[in-house]
Each structure stands twice: as C-alpha cells, then as structure tokens.
Design a protein around this motif. Structure first.
Motif, PDB file in Angstrom:
ATOM      1  N   ALA A 161       5.152   4.430 -31.063  1.00 31.74           N
ATOM      2  CA  ALA A 161       4.659   4.104 -29.605  1.00 31.74           C
ATOM      3  C   ALA A 161       3.578   4.749 -30.592  1.00 31.74           C
ATOM      4  O   ALA A 161       2.489   3.877 -29.799  1.00 31.74           O
ATOM      5  N   VAL A 162       3.492   5.834 -30.627  1.00 32.09           N
ATOM      6  CA  VAL A 162       2.324   7.170 -31.708  1.00 32.09           C
ATOM      7  C   VAL A 162       1.872   5.566 -32.403  1.00 32.09           C
ATOM      8  O   VAL A 162       0.644   5.871 -32.296  1.00 32.09           O
ATOM      9  N   PHE A 163       2.562   5.665 -33.496  1.00 29.82           N
ATOM     10  CA  PHE A 163       1.844   4.810 -34.617  1.00 29.82           C
ATOM     11  C   PHE A 163       1.346   3.740 -34.281  1.00 29.82           C
ATOM     12  O   PHE A 163      -0.126   3.179 -34.667  1.00 29.82           O
ATOM     13  N   SER A 164       1.831   3.149 -33.510  1.00 33.49           N
ATOM     14  CA  SER A 164       1.162   1.702 -32.721  1.00 33.49           C
ATOM     15  C   SER A 164      -0.358   1.959 -31.997  1.00 33.49           C
ATOM     16  O   SER A 164      -0.971   1.472 -32.003  1.00 33.49           O
ATOM     17  N   TYR A 165      -0.190   2.874 -30.938  1.00 37.32           N
ATOM     18  CA  TYR A 165      -0.976   2.945 -29.947  1.00 37.32           C
ATOM     19  C   TYR A 165      -2.679   3.420 -31.633  1.00 37.32           C
ATOM     20  O   TYR A 165      -3.754   3.212 -30.922  1.00 37.32           O
ATOM     21  N   LEU A 166      -2.318   4.038 -32.418  1.00 39.32           N
ATOM     22  CA  LEU A 166      -3.407   4.763 -32.746  1.00 39.32           C
ATOM     23  C   LEU A 166      -3.562   3.563 -33.809  1.00 39.32           C
ATOM     24  O   LEU A 166      -4.349   4.238 -34.718  1.00 39.32           O
ATOM     25  N   GLY A 167      -2.774   2.437 -34.520  1.00 43.33           N
ATOM     26  CA  GLY A 167      -3.489   1.131 -34.748  1.00 43.33           C
ATOM     27  C   GLY A 167      -3.134   1.389 -36.243  1.00 43.33           C
ATOM     28  O   GLY A 167      -3.263   0.079 -36.790  1.00 43.33           O
ATOM     29  N   GLY A 168      -1.973   1.428 -36.563  1.00 47.17           N
ATOM     30  CA  GLY A 168      -0.937   1.650 -37.649  1.00 47.17           C
ATOM     31  C   GLY A 168      -0.511   0.394 -37.864  1.00 47.17           C
ATOM     32  O   GLY A 168      -0.532  -0.308 -38.895  1.00 47.17           O
ATOM     33  N   GLU A 169       0.575  -0.065 -36.751  1.00 42.35           N
ATOM     34  CA  GLU A 169       0.898  -0.963 -36.872  1.00 42.35           C
ATOM     35  C   GLU A 169       0.236  -2.144 -36.867  1.00 42.35           C
ATOM     36  O   GLU A 169      -0.126  -3.604 -38.028  1.00 42.35           O
ATOM     37  N   GLN A 170      -1.240  -2.745 -36.463  1.00 39.54           N
ATOM     38  CA  GLN A 170      -1.832  -3.624 -36.744  1.00 39.54           C
ATOM     39  C   GLN A 170      -2.399  -3.855 -38.573  1.00 39.54           C
ATOM     40  O   GLN A 170      -3.016  -4.779 -38.721  1.00 39.54           O
ATOM     41  N   ILE A 171      -2.915  -2.432 -38.821  1.00 42.07           N
ATOM     42  CA  ILE A 171      -3.784  -2.020 -39.890  1.00 42.07           C
ATOM     43  C   ILE A 171      -2.801  -2.816 -41.109  1.00 42.07           C
ATOM     44  O   ILE A 171      -2.824  -3.974 -42.022  1.00 42.07           O
ATOM     45  N   ILE A 172      -1.392  -2.279 -40.652  1.00 43.59           N
ATOM     46  CA  ILE A 172      -0.228  -3.210 -41.815  1.00 43.59           C
ATOM     47  C   ILE A 172      -0.055  -4.715 -41.930  1.00 43.59           C
ATOM     48  O   ILE A 172       0.466  -5.126 -42.066  1.00 43.59           O
ATOM     49  N   SER A 173       0.199  -4.758 -40.462  1.00 40.31           N
ATOM     50  CA  SER A 173      -0.086  -6.952 -40.463  1.00 40.31           C
ATOM     51  C   SER A 173      -1.270  -6.869 -40.433  1.00 40.31           C
ATOM     52  O   SER A 173      -0.950  -8.163 -41.360  1.00 40.31           O
ATOM     53  N   ASP A 174      -2.803  -6.631 -40.887  1.00 43.96           N
ATOM     54  CA  ASP A 174      -3.550  -7.578 -41.086  1.00 43.96           C
ATOM     55  C   ASP A 174      -4.005  -7.239 -42.339  1.00 43.96           C
ATOM     56  O   ASP A 174      -3.698  -8.821 -43.350  1.00 43.96           O
ATOM     57  N   PHE A 175      -2.837  -6.468 -43.324  1.00 44.84           N
ATOM     58  CA  PHE A 175      -3.100  -6.311 -44.440  1.00 44.84           C
ATOM     59  C   PHE A 175      -1.897  -6.948 -45.499  1.00 44.84           C
ATOM     60  O   PHE A 175      -1.711  -8.010 -45.799  1.00 44.84           O
TER      61      PHE A 175
ATOM     62  N   ILE B 278      16.656   1.535 -37.528  1.00 44.11           N
ATOM     63  CA  ILE B 278      15.668   2.068 -36.566  1.00 44.11           C
ATOM     64  C   ILE B 278      14.611   2.319 -36.498  1.00 44.11           C
ATOM     65  O   ILE B 278      13.455   2.024 -36.346  1.00 44.11           O
ATOM     66  N   ILE B 279      13.870   2.736 -37.995  1.00 45.93           N
ATOM     67  CA  ILE B 279      13.199   3.079 -38.857  1.00 45.93           C
ATOM     68  C   ILE B 279      11.937   1.883 -39.496  1.00 45.93           C
ATOM     69  O   ILE B 279      10.783   2.394 -39.338  1.00 45.93           O
ATOM     70  N   PHE B 280      12.556   1.629 -39.655  1.00 43.41           N
ATOM     71  CA  PHE B 280      11.384   0.345 -41.137  1.00 43.41           C
ATOM     72  C   PHE B 280      11.530  -0.601 -40.672  1.00 43.41           C
ATOM     73  O   PHE B 280      11.127  -1.321 -41.041  1.00 43.41           O
ATOM     74  N   VAL B 281      12.608  -1.514 -40.297  1.00 48.23           N
ATOM     75  CA  VAL B 281      12.748  -2.821 -39.989  1.00 48.23           C
ATOM     76  C   VAL B 281      11.857  -3.022 -38.943  1.00 48.23           C
ATOM     77  O   VAL B 281      11.220  -4.214 -39.696  1.00 48.23           O
ATOM     78  N   PRO B 282      11.661  -2.707 -38.216  1.00 49.98           N
ATOM     79  CA  PRO B 282      10.922  -2.686 -36.969  1.00 49.98           C
ATOM     80  C   PRO B 282       9.363  -2.792 -37.418  1.00 49.98           C
ATOM     81  O   PRO B 282       8.461  -3.416 -36.706  1.00 49.98           O
ATOM     82  N   ILE B 283       9.125  -2.457 -38.236  1.00 48.81           N
ATOM     83  CA  ILE B 283       7.771  -2.741 -38.865  1.00 48.81           C
ATOM     84  C   ILE B 283       8.003  -3.829 -39.506  1.00 48.81           C
ATOM     85  O   ILE B 283       6.484  -4.135 -39.283  1.00 48.81           O
ATOM     86  N   PHE B 284       8.753  -5.093 -40.139  1.00 47.68           N
ATOM     87  CA  PHE B 284       8.247  -6.384 -40.626  1.00 47.68           C
ATOM     88  C   PHE B 284       8.855  -7.212 -39.021  1.00 47.68           C
ATOM     89  O   PHE B 284       8.258  -8.124 -39.187  1.00 47.68           O
ATOM     90  N   LEU B 285       9.250  -6.735 -37.743  1.00 47.12           N
ATOM     91  CA  LEU B 285       9.898  -7.866 -37.185  1.00 47.12           C
ATOM     92  C   LEU B 285       8.371  -8.810 -36.065  1.00 47.12           C
ATOM     93  O   LEU B 285       8.257  -9.712 -36.488  1.00 47.12           O
ATOM     94  N   PRO B 286       7.158  -7.670 -36.550  1.00 42.09           N
ATOM     95  CA  PRO B 286       5.838  -8.236 -35.594  1.00 42.09           C
ATOM     96  C   PRO B 286       6.255  -9.172 -37.211  1.00 42.09           C
ATOM     97  O   PRO B 286       4.560  -9.979 -36.542  1.00 42.09           O
ATOM     98  N   LEU B 287       5.992  -9.212 -37.696  1.00 45.02           N
ATOM     99  CA  LEU B 287       5.599 -10.412 -39.076  1.00 45.02           C
ATOM    100  C   LEU B 287       5.994 -11.526 -39.208  1.00 45.02           C
ATOM    101  O   LEU B 287       5.613 -12.230 -39.995  1.00 45.02           O
TER     102      LEU B 287
END
Length: 472
Positions: free
Chosen positions: A333-347, A380-389
């Motif tokens: 939640a904090v990582f996404s709020y700071l914009g980290g998830e969007q950076i990974i998605s855009d990359f 729990i930690i890393f797979v959710p990074i791929f799910l939005p993609l």
C-alpha cells in the motif's frame, strides 16, 4: 528525492535486508510503517491539538499531547486496517485446517504402509521402488502440502530400502526430492489458497485448473523414472524376491484396502466436495481435518502428544502466513501510494514486449527468487507486482497462477539453495553426498520446464476442467 524514487529505495532496502537474513514478515512491517510515516506525514494535522495548547499548559499535558500527535499518522490506521483485513479473510480460513489435516496425517503412520503396498504392487514395473516412492510422495504430499515433512519421512522410509536394493544414490535421491515438492501444486494445495487470497482468483477454479497440470508433472516424472531404468538398468536393478516378496492377489488387495484407499478417499472427498460445489474450501478443509483425525485413530496413532504437536505446528505456520500477508499488504500500500507500482508498470509496458516475452521474464524472475526465498514469500510479496500487468498483456491470472505453481517446484530443487536436497541430506546415510543429491534432481528440473512449455502451448490443460465444470 521524488516519491517514486523513495519507493524504489524502499524496495531496494527490503531486498538487501532479505539477503542479510532479517525476518521477512517483520522487515515488511517495519519498512511499511517507516516509509509510510514519511508518505502520510502531515504536521498540521498531527500536532493540531498540541499547537492549540496555551502557554499555561503543564509539562505533562504538553508531552502527552505531543506524543499523541506523533502517533496521529494515517500509517497506523492503515496498518490496523490491513491486519483486520487479513485476519478476517475467509479464503485464508482454510489454511490452518488444511495444515492441521496434513500434520495429523503425517503422524498417522500411513506412509510406511502405503510405500510397502505400492512397492509390492509395482514389483514388475521397471524402477518399481522409484515408481512406488514417487506415487507415495505424490499422495502424501497432496494430503499434507508440507514439503519438508514429506521429503524427510520418505527419506527415512524409502531411501534406505532403495539404496539396499542397489539403486544409484543420485537417482533415488532425485525421486524423493522431486516427489516431495508436489504438494504445493496438486490440490488441495495451501499455496494455491495463498495465491487466491493475493490475486482474487476463485480458489475452486484454481483447484480445477491445477489438477491436470499436476497430473501432467507426475506423469513426466514417472516417464523419466521408467525410461531411465529401461535405458540404464544399473541405476535401478530389479528387486529380488527377498527384497520385495511375492504376495497373492487377495492379500495385495487387502493391503491396498488398508493403506492406499483410506488416504485416497480422504483426498478425493476433500477435493471433490470443493470442485463440485458441495462445500466451500473452508468447510472441505474442516472435513479433511476431521478425516485425518479419524484415520489416526483407526491406525492407532492418535496420542495426546501427537495431537499437541500438530496443533502447535499448525498455529506456528498459520501465524507466519498471516503476518506475511499483513506486512506485504502494508508494504504494498505504501509502495503504491509513493508511486513505485506505477514506475514498474510504465517501465514494463514501455518495453514493447510480447505476452510470451513477458511471461518468460516474469517466470525467470520468480525462478531466481526461488533460490533465496520460500514459496510463501514469493507469492505474497513479489507475485502481486506482476498481477496489475496481466491485463495489459492479455494474460489470465488463473493461467499465470498455474505457471507460477509449476515454476515454484524449482525453488525446492535448484542448487545452491535447494531446500528439498538439504532436508534429504539431513537424514540420509553419510555415504550419500550433497553433490549426488543435486545431480539427481537436475533431470526432474528439466521435467518441470517441459511441463511449463506444454501448459503454455496447450492452455486448455489449465482452462479445460474449470470451463467444463463452471463454464467460461
């Protein structure tokens, strides 16, 4: 630094701390709260009451109001809400019940009877002891889902007999290590429950989708064992009548009736009630837990000490999973709020890669993460990074989850951090070297990669059963 840069620094610090050996759940919580305090910091809101105090306020009132303001940060509200969300998640309720079923079955003295029966039944099959050990591992791993327990028990039971029958140590070791990991793939798998909770995919569709890939992998393992024995008979000599006695058909049927069928019926009852909508996963898990206790009583293996050990191990493992979820949810939640998830998605979306290339990159990353991390931490930690993609590349999360479940078989088999190999080495005879165990699991790693390729080429292996039972 911008907020997205802070988010990437947060992720980098987490990876460094994991490799340094810090407890992952508490590391996630600490980083989530620490960086969340920065992300949600609002001095005017937090110390509004303190700023309103007059000059005549006493020291105690001033300090207590300041401390109250210090903790008046929304990150603490977020942490409490995430904890409540995890603890009230109905999908995760099945985890302790399946764990309890597994620990009870593990202590019911079923495995030795099951291996002995299958060993006699498959006597005329090439590599009969290996085939019996692999089928026993698959059944027992399915009932327990606890890799360390299956590998350890089968290592104590089957490995000495296989070595006594002049089996090549690396060949015998590879069979036990590979068979012991099947429980995290074949339903009712605890790993699939955790993936369902992390991804929002229906657990019943996941179970239906994982069934055929699980059988496919077991089939490839059996083909390798039998084929290797036919090509190179010296790795698994045919057992003599002294090693495996001839048993009349009537007696063999009674052996199957008292060892194979009870465990198979328990697994089919639990899995069938879920797949055909007769019970929810939680209800089926409770039936399985009760059935495990009944089996333990029937086999005269139920004691208060074993029951207490099963309860303790269930509570400990469940607590680990739940706190991993709490830490991961807060961190994400904090990582996404700071914009980290969007950076990974855009990359990733900016790379202009095909869905196949995305899947190859994602599975390669998960394969590499399997060296230092447990499957629960990866899911729990890393797979959710791929799910939005996944929607961008048109990948179904059900299909992705089954590929991940197959891939995570390798996390227990790939040197230098192959935990199945270390479990087996801990109880193996001294003459069995760790290098022999490593060399023995390598062909089974190839079988895992072949199964992933087959599933990708023929996706109906995943979608066929869920679509047939529940519709598209």
């Amino acid at each position: 630094m911008t907020d997205p840069q802070v988010a990437l620094m947060m992720l980098g610090i987490f990876i460094v701390l994991v490799f340094l050996g810090f407890p992952i759940a508490f590391t996630l919580m600490a980083l989530g709260i620490g960086f969340g305090y920065y992300a949600y910091f609002d001095g005017d809101r937090m110390w509004r009451a303190f700023n309103r105090l007059g000059e005549d306020a006493d020291t105690w009132t001033s300090w207590s109001t300041w401390v109250e303001g210090f903790f008046n940060n929304r990150i603490f509200d977020l942490f409490i809400n995430q904890t409540y969300t995890v603890m009230s998640n109905e999908v995760l309720t099945a985890v302790p019940l399946f764990l309890f079923m597994g620990y009870i079955v593990e202590r019911a003295n079923i495995v030795d009877r099951l291996f002995g029966t299958l060993n006699v039944a498959s006597k005329n099959v090439p590599g009969s002891m290996g085939v019996a050990a692999l089928i026993t591992c698959a059944l027992f791993a399915t009932a327990t889902g606890i890799v360390g327990a299956v590998v350890t028990l089968m290592g104590l039971l089957a490995l000495p007999q296989m070595l006594k029958a002049r089996y090549e140590p690396s060949f015998a070791s590879g069979i036990i290590c590979a068979g012991g990991t099947l429980g995290i793939l074949i339903p009712p798998s605890i790993m699939l429950i955790v993936y369902a909770a992390a991804s929002g995919v229906s657990i019943v569709r996941l179970y239906a989708g994982a069934l055929l890939p699980g059988f496919l992998l077991v089939g490839l393992y059996l083909v390798y064992v039998v084929g290797r024995t036919l090509i190179q008979p010296s790795v698994a000599p045919k057992p003599t009548s002294e090693e495996v006695p001839d048993v009349p058909r009537g007696e063999l049927f009674m052996m199957l009736l008292t060892s194979f069928f009870p465990l198979a019926v328990l697994i089919l009852a639990v899995l069938g009630s879920i797949l055909f909508g007769l019970a929810t996963p939680t209800e089926a898990a409770s039936i399985g837990a009760l059935g495990g206790m009944v089996l333990a009583v029937l086999y005269r293996a139920m004691t208060f000490q074993r029951l207490r050990e099963s309860v303790y191990l269930t509570v400990r493992t469940t607590a680990m999973v739940c706190w991993l979820f709490v830490g991961s949810y807060t961190f994400s939640a904090v990582f996404s709020y700071l914009g980290g998830e969007q950076i990974i998605s855009d990359f990733v979306t900016g790379l202009d890669i095909t869905p196949l290339q995305f899947l190859l990159v994602a599975q390669l990353i998960i394969f590499l993460l399997g060296w230092p991390l447990e499957w629960s931490e990866i899911i729990i930690i890393f797979v959710p990074i791929f799910l939005p993609l996944l929607p961008h590349f048109g990948v179904d999360p059900l299909f992705f989850g089954i590929l991940v479940a197959l891939n995570l078989q390798t996390s227990f088999l790939t040197p230098p951090m192959a935990m199945s190999a270390y479990y087996l080495k801990g109880i193996a005879p001294p003459e069995v070297k760790l290098t022999q165990i490593f060399s023995g699991v390598m062909p089974f790693l190839v079988m895992v990669f072949i199964s992933m390729a087959i599933v990708y080429i023929y996706p109906n292996i995943v979608f066929g059963l869920p679509d047939m039972i529940y519709g598209k």
